[in-house]
Motif scaffolding. Structure first.
Motif, PDB file in Angstrom:
ATOM      1  N   GLY A  89      15.734  16.691 -23.299  1.00 50.95           N
ATOM      2  CA  GLY A  89      15.486  15.298 -22.931  1.00 50.95           C
ATOM      3  C   GLY A  89      15.478  15.066 -21.422  1.00 50.95           C
ATOM      4  N   ILE A  90      15.222  16.119 -20.649  1.00 50.91           N
ATOM      5  CA  ILE A  90      15.214  16.011 -19.184  1.00 50.91           C
ATOM      6  C   ILE A  90      13.783  15.740 -18.725  1.00 50.91           C
ATOM      7  N   PRO A  91      13.539  14.549 -18.191  1.00 46.62           N
ATOM      8  CA  PRO A  91      12.173  14.239 -17.740  1.00 46.62           C
ATOM      9  C   PRO A  91      11.874  14.889 -16.395  1.00 46.62           C
ATOM     10  N   SER A  92      10.594  15.162 -16.169  1.00 48.71           N
ATOM     11  CA  SER A  92      10.175  15.681 -14.863  1.00 48.71           C
ATOM     12  C   SER A  92       9.586  14.521 -14.062  1.00 48.71           C
ATOM     13  N   LEU A  93       9.084  14.835 -12.899  1.00 48.92           N
ATOM     14  CA  LEU A  93       8.464  13.828 -12.050  1.00 48.92           C
ATOM     15  C   LEU A  93       7.292  13.182 -12.778  1.00 48.92           C
ATOM     16  N   ASN A  94       7.204  11.881 -12.685  1.00 49.59           N
ATOM     17  CA  ASN A  94       6.062  11.149 -13.210  1.00 49.59           C
ATOM     18  C   ASN A  94       4.968  11.238 -12.149  1.00 49.59           C
ATOM     19  N   TYR A  95       3.912  11.985 -12.442  1.00 51.92           N
ATOM     20  CA  TYR A  95       2.877  12.220 -11.436  1.00 51.92           C
ATOM     21  C   TYR A  95       2.077  10.970 -11.106  1.00 51.92           C
ATOM     22  N   ALA A  96       2.230   9.923 -11.885  1.00 54.34           N
ATOM     23  CA  ALA A  96       1.620   8.640 -11.520  1.00 54.34           C
ATOM     24  C   ALA A  96       2.230   8.138 -10.204  1.00 54.34           C
ATOM     25  N   LEU A  97       3.495   8.469  -9.963  1.00 52.82           N
ATOM     26  CA  LEU A  97       4.128   8.061  -8.703  1.00 52.82           C
ATOM     27  C   LEU A  97       3.472   8.759  -7.515  1.00 52.82           C
ATOM     28  N   VAL A  98       3.077  10.008  -7.709  1.00 53.41           N
ATOM     29  CA  VAL A  98       2.355  10.739  -6.669  1.00 53.41           C
ATOM     30  C   VAL A  98       1.017  10.041  -6.423  1.00 53.41           C
ATOM     31  N   GLY A  99       0.348   9.669  -7.502  1.00 57.83           N
ATOM     32  CA  GLY A  99      -0.918   8.948  -7.386  1.00 57.83           C
ATOM     33  C   GLY A  99      -0.755   7.594  -6.722  1.00 57.83           C
ATOM     34  N   ARG A 100       0.336   6.921  -7.018  1.00 60.28           N
ATOM     35  CA  ARG A 100       0.630   5.625  -6.387  1.00 60.28           C
ATOM     36  C   ARG A 100       0.821   5.803  -4.889  1.00 60.28           C
ATOM     37  N   TRP A 101       1.550   6.851  -4.520  1.00 60.53           N
ATOM     38  CA  TRP A 101       1.786   7.151  -3.103  1.00 60.53           C
ATOM     39  C   TRP A 101       0.460   7.457  -2.398  1.00 60.53           C
ATOM     40  N   ILE A 102      -0.325   8.368  -2.974  1.00 60.51           N
ATOM     41  CA  ILE A 102      -1.605   8.742  -2.373  1.00 60.51           C
ATOM     42  C   ILE A 102      -2.554   7.547  -2.358  1.00 60.51           C
ATOM     43  N   GLY A 103      -2.509   6.746  -3.405  1.00 63.23           N
ATOM     44  CA  GLY A 103      -3.363   5.557  -3.474  1.00 63.23           C
ATOM     45  C   GLY A 103      -3.110   4.564  -2.345  1.00 63.23           C
ATOM     46  N   GLY A 104      -1.913   4.577  -1.807  1.00 63.64           N
ATOM     47  CA  GLY A 104      -1.585   3.691  -0.692  1.00 63.64           C
ATOM     48  C   GLY A 104      -2.116   4.165   0.647  1.00 63.64           C
ATOM     49  N   PHE A 105      -2.540   5.413   0.724  1.00 65.16           N
ATOM     50  CA  PHE A 105      -3.031   5.967   1.994  1.00 65.16           C
ATOM     51  C   PHE A 105      -4.216   5.171   2.530  1.00 65.16           C
ATOM     52  N   SER A 106      -5.108   4.730   1.638  1.00 67.04           N
ATOM     53  CA  SER A 106      -6.308   4.019   2.089  1.00 67.04           C
ATOM     54  C   SER A 106      -5.972   2.682   2.748  1.00 67.04           C
ATOM     55  N   GLN A 107      -4.774   2.177   2.484  1.00 68.71           N
ATOM     56  CA  GLN A 107      -4.323   0.926   3.105  1.00 68.71           C
ATOM     57  C   GLN A 107      -3.344   1.194   4.250  1.00 68.71           C
ATOM     58  N   GLY A 108      -3.252   2.450   4.646  1.00 68.05           N
ATOM     59  CA  GLY A 108      -2.382   2.817   5.759  1.00 68.05           C
ATOM     60  C   GLY A 108      -0.909   2.885   5.402  1.00 68.05           C
ATOM     61  N   LYS A 109      -0.594   2.944   4.100  1.00 71.57           N
ATOM     62  CA  LYS A 109       0.801   3.037   3.653  1.00 71.57           C
ATOM     63  C   LYS A 109       1.110   4.488   3.297  1.00 71.57           C
ATOM     64  N   PHE A 110       1.999   5.098   4.080  1.00 72.96           N
ATOM     65  CA  PHE A 110       2.351   6.490   3.846  1.00 72.96           C
ATOM     66  C   PHE A 110       3.788   6.656   3.377  1.00 72.96           C
ATOM     67  N   THR A 111       4.545   5.577   3.413  1.00 74.51           N
ATOM     68  CA  THR A 111       5.915   5.572   2.896  1.00 74.51           C
ATOM     69  C   THR A 111       6.121   4.292   2.104  1.00 74.51           C
ATOM     70  N   CYS A 112       7.161   4.304   1.310  1.00 72.53           N
ATOM     71  CA  CYS A 112       7.457   3.159   0.457  1.00 72.53           C
ATOM     72  C   CYS A 112       8.976   3.028   0.348  1.00 72.53           C
ATOM     73  N   PRO A 113       9.503   1.818   0.397  1.00 74.16           N
ATOM     74  CA  PRO A 113      10.955   1.681   0.249  1.00 74.16           C
ATOM     75  C   PRO A 113      11.460   2.195  -1.112  1.00 74.16           C
ATOM     76  N   ASN A 114      10.638   1.996  -2.163  1.00 69.75           N
ATOM     77  CA  ASN A 114      10.968   2.516  -3.487  1.00 69.75           C
ATOM     78  C   ASN A 114       9.669   2.603  -4.284  1.00 69.75           C
ATOM     79  N   ILE A 115       9.151   3.791  -4.427  1.00 66.35           N
ATOM     80  CA  ILE A 115       7.857   4.004  -5.082  1.00 66.35           C
ATOM     81  C   ILE A 115       7.863   3.515  -6.527  1.00 66.35           C
ATOM     82  N   ILE A 116       9.007   3.562  -7.176  1.00 65.50           N
ATOM     83  CA  ILE A 116       9.094   3.131  -8.576  1.00 65.50           C
ATOM     84  C   ILE A 116       8.821   1.635  -8.686  1.00 65.50           C
ATOM     85  N   GLN A 117       9.270   0.864  -7.712  1.00 72.97           N
ATOM     86  CA  GLN A 117       9.084  -0.588  -7.731  1.00 72.97           C
ATOM     87  C   GLN A 117       7.781  -1.030  -7.076  1.00 72.97           C
ATOM     88  N   ALA A 118       7.060  -0.113  -6.462  1.00 72.61           N
ATOM     89  CA  ALA A 118       5.790  -0.451  -5.803  1.00 72.61           C
ATOM     90  C   ALA A 118       4.740  -0.821  -6.846  1.00 72.61           C
TER      91      ALA A 118
END
Length: 164
Positions: A31-60
């Motif tokens: 029952g150990i989950p791994s990284l949700n790769y949608a979060l990686v996509g969310r992070w990369i998706g922000g690059f086009s708007q000049g966002k390279f960091t996030c205070p909390n990617i889960i809440q973004a």
């Protein structure tokens, strides 16, 4: 150069599949989950708007296509790290793959989540801002060590395919 890229794609995809199968095994058995790769996509998706960091990617806010972006990035990164292995060891490694270089590269890839992704996600360096940083660190190290084993196994398979 052509073989280098083809071999890196084969080995990188193979190693990443091994990593993902191990993650699936951990989820199904323990029952150990791994990284949700949608979060990686969310992070990369922000690059086009000049966002390279996030205070909390889960809440973004979600990004359109974040799952596909994340999974494509996951496999592309796996291929890139396989390319690094082949650039260091040379194509002769494919003729007779050895475990140690693959494991070393696998373990060293832990640098990416510790010092790039986790801080950019708002999790701190080496998951220092997560509720259980030691567990997060050990899971990252475990996943990337398994990726290293996957590099070796994919190299062995490629070596056998080339010889026959």
């Amino acid at each position: 150069m052509n073989n280098l890229l083809i071999y890196a794609i084969f080995i990188g995809i193979g190693a990443t599949i091994v990593m993902d199968l191990f993650a699936l095994l951990l989820l199904k058995i323990f029952g150990i989950p791994s990284l949700n790769y949608a979060l990686v996509g969310r992070w990369i998706g922000g690059f086009s708007q000049g966002k390279f960091t996030c205070p909390n990617i889960i809440q973004a806010h979600s990004v359109r296509g974040e799952h596909a972006i994340g999974w494509a990035a996951h496999y592309s990164i796996g291929i890139a790290f396989a390319l690094v292995l082949l650039l260091i060891e040379g194509l002769q490694w494919v003729d007779q793959p050895t475990l140690l270089p693959a494991l070393i590269v696998g373990v060293l890839t832990t640098v990416a989540p510790f010092f790039i992704m986790q801080p950019a996600f708002g999790f701190g360096f080496a998951a220092s801002k997560t509720p259980k940083p030691t567990i997060a660190r050990l899971r990252s190290l475990q996943a990337h060590t398994v990726y290293g084993v996957g590099l070796y196994l994919a190299g062995l398979l490629l070596s056998m395919l080339i010889k026959y």
